[in-house]
Write a protein that holds these residues in place. Structure first.
Motif, PDB file in Angstrom:
ATOM      1  N   ARG A  93      49.016 109.412  18.602  1.00  0.00           N
ATOM      2  CA  ARG A  93      50.417 109.232  18.988  1.00  0.00           C
ATOM      3  C   ARG A  93      51.122 110.544  19.060  1.00  0.00           C
ATOM      4  NH1 ARG A  93      53.064 105.752  14.281  1.00  0.00           N
ATOM      5  NH2 ARG A  93      51.470 106.202  12.849  1.00  0.00           N
ATOM      6  N   ASP A 151      44.455 107.563  10.791  1.00  0.00           N
ATOM      7  CA  ASP A 151      45.147 108.185   9.663  1.00  0.00           C
ATOM      8  C   ASP A 151      46.074 107.185   8.973  1.00  0.00           C
ATOM      9  OD1 ASP A 151      43.897 110.587  10.112  1.00  0.00           O
ATOM     10  OD2 ASP A 151      45.564 111.435  11.273  1.00  0.00           O
ATOM     11  N   VAL A 152      46.736 106.353   9.763  1.00  0.00           N
ATOM     12  CA  VAL A 152      47.612 105.323   9.194  1.00  0.00           C
ATOM     13  C   VAL A 152      46.789 104.308   8.414  1.00  0.00           C
ATOM     14  CG1 VAL A 152      49.199 103.444   9.747  1.00  0.00           C
ATOM     15  CG2 VAL A 152      49.376 105.613  10.968  1.00  0.00           C
ATOM     16  N   VAL A 182      54.941 108.672   2.394  1.00  0.00           N
ATOM     17  CA  VAL A 182      55.298 109.763   3.301  1.00  0.00           C
ATOM     18  C   VAL A 182      54.135 110.089   4.235  1.00  0.00           C
ATOM     19  CG1 VAL A 182      55.895 112.222   3.395  1.00  0.00           C
ATOM     20  CG2 VAL A 182      57.015 110.727   1.742  1.00  0.00           C
ATOM     21  N   VAL A 183      52.927 110.134   3.704  1.00  0.00           N
ATOM     22  CA  VAL A 183      51.748 110.435   4.533  1.00  0.00           C
ATOM     23  C   VAL A 183      51.542 109.361   5.591  1.00  0.00           C
ATOM     24  CG1 VAL A 183      49.224 110.580   4.475  1.00  0.00           C
ATOM     25  CG2 VAL A 183      50.576 111.848   2.831  1.00  0.00           C
ATOM     26  N   SER A 184      51.697 108.100   5.228  1.00  0.00           N
ATOM     27  CA  SER A 184      51.505 107.031   6.218  1.00  0.00           C
ATOM     28  C   SER A 184      52.602 107.036   7.273  1.00  0.00           C
ATOM     29  CB  SER A 184      51.421 105.673   5.532  1.00  0.00           C
ATOM     30  OG  SER A 184      52.648 105.343   4.929  1.00  0.00           O
ATOM     31  N   ALA A 185      53.808 107.462   6.910  1.00  0.00           N
ATOM     32  CA  ALA A 185      54.891 107.532   7.895  1.00  0.00           C
ATOM     33  C   ALA A 185      54.716 108.704   8.852  1.00  0.00           C
ATOM     34  CB  ALA A 185      56.231 107.638   7.180  1.00  0.00           C
ATOM     35  N   ARG A 186      54.098 109.775   8.397  1.00  0.00           N
ATOM     36  CA  ARG A 186      53.943 110.964   9.227  1.00  0.00           C
ATOM     37  C   ARG A 186      52.567 111.069   9.886  1.00  0.00           C
ATOM     38  NH1 ARG A 186      56.001 116.217   6.624  1.00  0.00           N
ATOM     39  NH2 ARG A 186      56.118 116.720   8.817  1.00  0.00           N
ATOM     40  N   ALA A 187      51.734 110.072   9.749  1.00  0.00           N
ATOM     41  CA  ALA A 187      50.379 110.130  10.306  1.00  0.00           C
ATOM     42  C   ALA A 187      50.438 110.160  11.833  1.00  0.00           C
ATOM     43  CB  ALA A 187      49.574 108.940   9.832  1.00  0.00           C
ATOM     44  N   ARG A 188      49.518 110.902  12.416  1.00  0.00           N
ATOM     45  CA  ARG A 188      49.515 111.076  13.865  1.00  0.00           C
ATOM     46  C   ARG A 188      48.630 110.063  14.591  1.00  0.00           C
ATOM     47  NH1 ARG A 188      52.835 115.018  15.495  1.00  0.00           N
ATOM     48  NH2 ARG A 188      53.052 116.725  14.033  1.00  0.00           N
TER      49      ARG A 188
END
Length: 90
Positions: free
Chosen positions: A90, A32-33, A22-28
């Motif tokens: 992004r 962060d990714v 979830v954190v990697s999908a929502r990273a800005r």
């Protein structure tokens, strides 16, 4: 007793895997990714190591080692790419 510790550790690591996806999908930002994917790979290496030790099969430990090495190379390559290109969030 060892089985209880194994199952508690496995449930904890699976929970961490879910949170990190979830954190990697929502990273800005790209960094962060990269950080989330590196941590995801580290937790998956721990799952492979735990499962390999529990089953007594060395193939899981070999796979964990290869994944750790690939994850390290991916992190270094991504951070060098980011340092060269300085992407905007992004």
């Amino acid at each position: 007793m060892h089985d209880v510790v194994f199952y508690v550790a496995l449930v904890w690591l699976m929970g961490l895997l879910g949170v990190l996806v979830v954190v990697s999908a929502r990273a800005r930002s790209t960094l962060d990714v990269v950080l989330a994917l590196d941590t995801l790979a580290l937790v998956f290496v721990a799952v492979l190591g735990l499962f390999g030790a529990w089953r007594g099969v060395t193939g899981y430990l070999d796979a964990a080692l290869v994944l750790a090495l690939v994850s390290y190379v991916q992190t270094v390559a991504a951070t060098r790419h980011h340092a060269v290109h300085k992407e905007e969030p992004r």
